[in-house]
Design a protein around this motif. Structure first.
Motif, mmCIF file in Angstrom:
data_model
loop_
_atom_site.group_PDB
_atom_site.id
_atom_site.type_symbol
_atom_site.label_atom_id
_atom_site.label_comp_id
_atom_site.label_asym_id
_atom_site.label_seq_id
_atom_site.Cartn_x
_atom_site.Cartn_y
_atom_site.Cartn_z
ATOM 1 N N ASN A 223 0.762 -1.293 -0.035
ATOM 2 C CA ASN A 223 0.025 -0.099 -0.032
ATOM 3 C C ASN A 223 0.919 1.190 -0.074
ATOM 4 O OD1 ASN A 223 -2.415 -1.330 -0.082
ATOM 5 N ND2 ASN A 223 -2.748 -1.398 2.241
ATOM 6 N N GLU A 224 1.997 1.289 0.856
ATOM 7 C CA GLU A 224 2.806 2.456 0.813
ATOM 8 C C GLU A 224 3.496 2.428 -0.462
ATOM 9 O OE1 GLU A 224 4.169 2.083 5.743
ATOM 10 O OE2 GLU A 224 5.229 1.171 4.066
ATOM 11 N N LEU A 225 3.713 1.621 -1.147
ATOM 12 C CA LEU A 225 4.546 1.705 -2.531
ATOM 13 C C LEU A 225 3.289 2.228 -3.430
ATOM 14 C CD1 LEU A 225 6.969 0.856 -4.255
ATOM 15 C CD2 LEU A 225 6.057 -1.608 -4.518
ATOM 16 N N GLN A 226 2.384 1.574 -3.572
ATOM 17 C CA GLN A 226 1.377 2.435 -4.221
ATOM 18 C C GLN A 226 1.099 3.825 -4.275
ATOM 19 O OE1 GLN A 226 -2.711 0.683 -3.911
ATOM 20 N NE2 GLN A 226 -3.198 0.827 -5.862
ATOM 21 N N GLN A 227 0.943 4.177 -2.841
ATOM 22 C CA GLN A 227 1.113 5.568 -2.457
ATOM 23 C C GLN A 227 2.059 6.518 -3.097
ATOM 24 O OE1 GLN A 227 -1.675 6.767 -1.178
ATOM 25 N NE2 GLN A 227 -1.039 8.848 -1.506
ATOM 26 N N LEU A 228 3.331 5.757 -3.079
ATOM 27 C CA LEU A 228 4.486 6.466 -3.322
ATOM 28 C C LEU A 228 4.518 6.558 -4.747
ATOM 29 C CD1 LEU A 228 7.296 7.745 -2.855
ATOM 30 C CD2 LEU A 228 8.465 5.340 -2.806
ATOM 31 N N TYR A 229 4.248 5.498 -5.477
ATOM 32 C CA TYR A 229 4.112 5.192 -7.082
ATOM 33 C C TYR A 229 3.254 6.363 -7.505
ATOM 34 C CZ TYR A 229 3.276 3.115 -11.631
ATOM 35 O OH TYR A 229 3.440 2.970 -12.803
ATOM 36 N N LEU A 230 1.891 6.505 -6.958
ATOM 37 C CA LEU A 230 1.003 7.332 -7.542
ATOM 38 C C LEU A 230 1.475 8.855 -7.240
ATOM 39 C CD1 LEU A 230 -2.344 5.738 -6.286
ATOM 40 C CD2 LEU A 230 -1.425 6.015 -8.652
#
Lengths: 233, 451
Positions: A223-230
């Motif tokens: 989820n954190e990676l997704q946030q960072l990616y977006l």
């Protein structure tokens, strides 16, 4: 031990910068996942490591050898699994594996070829079936078997889980981990954030040809990676 | 790897369909050739049979005057058929293989041949030569046009390029598989032809095999060059089909047009007119000048004076002789022009593989213009020999029965064929080499952009 590295690697196509000053390295037994939007420079990076295109500046290295202009030498250390593993429709699975192994200079007996396919997760009943009956996942498995048979140090994967169902993706992840455990360095370009966290030891995020972030998967959740990616793209 | 490539290739429907179509066309061609040979042989056998009967019947009927008998008698010269003619019919179905001549003027008889089917002239023959020159290149095009582009379009090429140290070697192997397949198709046809047509396995046969092999190689060279341009399958197909049309239709047509306009032969008409006038106008002229000119041509016959009567055979055959003599200049010019046409087309053929192969195949099969010209020369010598044998007997008014008519069998002309290997193969080898080397250079130049 570093088997794949990029040193200030850049590529321009007709004045457009597709890859900008990329620096990275992948060690033996490591899985490096590269995330990024379409056009971020992931496939260009893979093409540079395969020697399909020459760098505008910088170096792409495999086992310490600069890929261009030694691409015919460095290819022996590299296996490639594209998004869709396209095979010869007039040959069955085992024949395709035999053909691509011979291309790489390996001649295996039928039993050995079968064992590669089994290791890649393809059931024995499918080995001699017409390729027209193969699903995308089955083709991917033949692609993995080709990489296994080549015994390459580096496996380059271009969005390999795109279009695979969850079960097939899970199986693919398992195989990637086994390959890494066997000492293979895996460089995977992907859109699949959850799979990247699951399989990758390190994850890079690219934007407009530049590597913006490099993270260790054990330091971040999906989820954190997704946030960072977006936020990044 | 070769076996896998062969397996992959032969499992494709297009390959099987192409092979079957060409095999069927080839087998049809063999039987058309066999029919042609059989028809010619039947005509020759009938000529042999009827020449004796014809001579005996006329000798019985016109037993009083040898001159009158020889007005009617025909003696035949046959242009012997080589069995290879069944593979390449060429002009042999248009130009008669049999010349049946009286000793009267030659030029009027040269073209009094048997009838042929004019529709054959329009369409040509579906013989093995046609299959080799026109159809096999189409098969080669169908087998090779997408050799690389198909891999790129289907996505297999990236994997091939990753696995192989020199991906171009994969292309060479794929090309080799197709080459072996096409050669096998031709070998099967040739084997069938050898068996069905009882072809002698000799130097000419070997020359046909080499010519066919290099011709096919030439088309593979052209295909390899087109593949090396690394365009899409449809573009390759268009380029290769355009080359096929250019080489099989346009360039030979342009060459033919150029040659016929460069070497026009008004002499062919002039010869006919001249020989007719040369003979016919003598009916209305004084006899002695005609006979004097005859004596000038054949001084050995000046010992036979012109008989003092209204009609004499000496005068009649002198008139006939004048027909030939007065057309002699035109005949020589005509032959010279035809030889020039033959020579020019041979030179032009060095640059057009299809034309060259057709010419050489016709030449090896004795079915070209050169054979016809030699046969015509032989016909003239045969005719002259007959004249010189009978003239003294006619002028001496020998008895018909004094001649041993049984000795006049059908005679044969056989072209002496020499194979000039350099002239036969070198032009095709050069074209093959140029295209193959250029293709190879193209691949080496664009290796980085390969995938």
């Amino acid at each position: 031990m570093t088997v794949l590295s990029a040193e200030q690697l850049s590529k321009q196509y007709n004045g457009t910068l597709a890859l900008n000053n990329l620096n990275l390295s992948v060690d033996k037994g490591e899985v490096f996942c590269l995330l990024g939007q379409n056009g971020a420079g992931k496939t260009t990076t893979i093409n540079l490591f395969l020697g399909f295109t020459a760098a505008s500046s910088g170096k792409a290295m495999i086992n310490g050898i600069e890929v261009h202009p030694n691409d015919s030498s460095t290819r022996q250390f590299v296996a490639y699994i594209p998004e869709i593993v396209q095979l010869y429709g007039n040959l069955n699975g085992i024949e395709n594996l035999d053909f691509f192994s011979r291309l790489a200079g390996f001649k295996y007996a039928g039993a050995q070829l079968s064992s590669f396919l089994l290791k890649a997760g393809l059931q024995e009943t499918a080995h001699r079936r017409s390729l027209s009956t193969y699903s995308k996942g089955m083709r991917q498995k033949v692609g993995i078997a080709i990489a296994l048979a080549k015994n390459a140090d580096v496996i380059l994967m271009d969005e390999p889980t795109s279009g695979l169902d969850p079960k097939a993706t899970d199986e693919f992840t398992r195989i990637c981990k086994e390959l890494a455990a066997d000492g293979k360095a895996i460089f995977m370009a992907t859109h699949d954030i959850f799979n990247a966290v699951n399989v990758g030891a390190r994850i890079g995020i690219m934007k407009q040809g530049s590597l913006v972030h490099t993270l260790h998967s054990n330091e971040i959740t999906a989820n954190e990676l997704q946030q960072l990616y977006l936020e990044t793209i | 790897m070769f076996l896998l490539l062969l397996k992959s290739f032969l499992r494709s429907r297009i390959a099987v369909a192409g092979i079957v179509i060409v095999l069927l066309a080839g087998i049809t061609g063999i039987f058309i050739g066999q029919q042609h040979i059989r028809k010619q042989q039947e005509a020759i056998a009938l000529t042999e049979h009827f020449q004796q009967e014809h001579i005996q019947r006329n000798a019985q009927f016109f037993d009083k005057e040898l001159g009158l008998l020889l007005y009617y008698l025909r003696f035949s010269l046959v242009n012997k058929l080589h069995p290879l003619n069944a593979l390449s019919i060429g002009q042999r179905d248009v130009n008669s293989s049999i010349q049946s001549l009286t000793i009267r003027n030659l030029e009027g008889q040269k073209y009094d041949t048997d009838l042929f089917n004019p529709s054959n002239v329009l369409t040509g023959n579906l013989d093995m030569g046609f299959v080799l020159i026109y159809l096999l290149p189409l098969l080669i095009i169908a087998f090779t046009y997408s050799l690389l582009s198909e891999e790129k379009e289907d996505g297999t090429w990236r994997l091939v390029a990753t696995q192989s140290k020199r991906p171009v070697n994969v292309l060479i192997r794929k090309l080799f598989v197709r080459m072996i397949t096409v050669l096998m198709v031709f070998a099967v046809l040739l084997l069938l032809a050898t068996f069905i047509l009882s072809l002698p396995v000799d130097k000419l046969y070997l020359a046909v095999i080499c010519l066919a092999f290099i011709y096919m190689l030439c088309w593979f060279g052209i295909s390899f060059w087109v593949i090396s341009l690394q365009r899409s399958s449809s573009t390759n197909a268009v380029i290769l089909l355009s080359i096929w049309i250019l080489l099989t239709v346009v360039l030979p047509g342009v060459a033919n047009n150029f040659i016929t306009s460069r070497y026009p032969v008004p002499e062919s008409m002039a010869t006919v007119v001249q020989q007719r006038e040369g003979y016919h106008e003598k009916w209305d002229m004084e006899k002695q000048p005609t006979v004097d000119r005859f004596y000038a041509h054949y001084p050995q016959f000046s010992k036979y004076p012109l008989p003092d009567k209204q009609f004499s055979w000496l005068w009649y055959y002198a008139m006939q002789q004048m027909g030939d003599d007065e057309a002699a200049v035109q005949v020589k010019q005509l032959q010279e022009k035809l030889r020039l046409r033959e020579q020019s087309s041979e030179y032009i053929g060095y640059f057009i593989p299809t034309l060259h192969t057709q010419q050489q195949l016709n030449s090896l099969a004795g079915a070209g213009l050169a054979n016809q010209l030699q046969f015509m020369d032989s016909t003239a010598r045969f005719h002259e020999r007959m004249r010189l044998y009978f003239y003294p007997k006619i002028f001496e008014e020998a008895k018909v029965k004094s001649v041993d008519w049984d000795m006049f069998k059908v005679e044969y002309f056989s072209e002496e064929k020499r194979v000039s290997w350099g002239g036969l193969l070198l032009p095709l080898l050069l074209v093959t080499l140029v295209f193959s080397v250029t293709g190879w250079m193209n691949f080496n130049k664009r290796m980085t952009a390969f995938a």
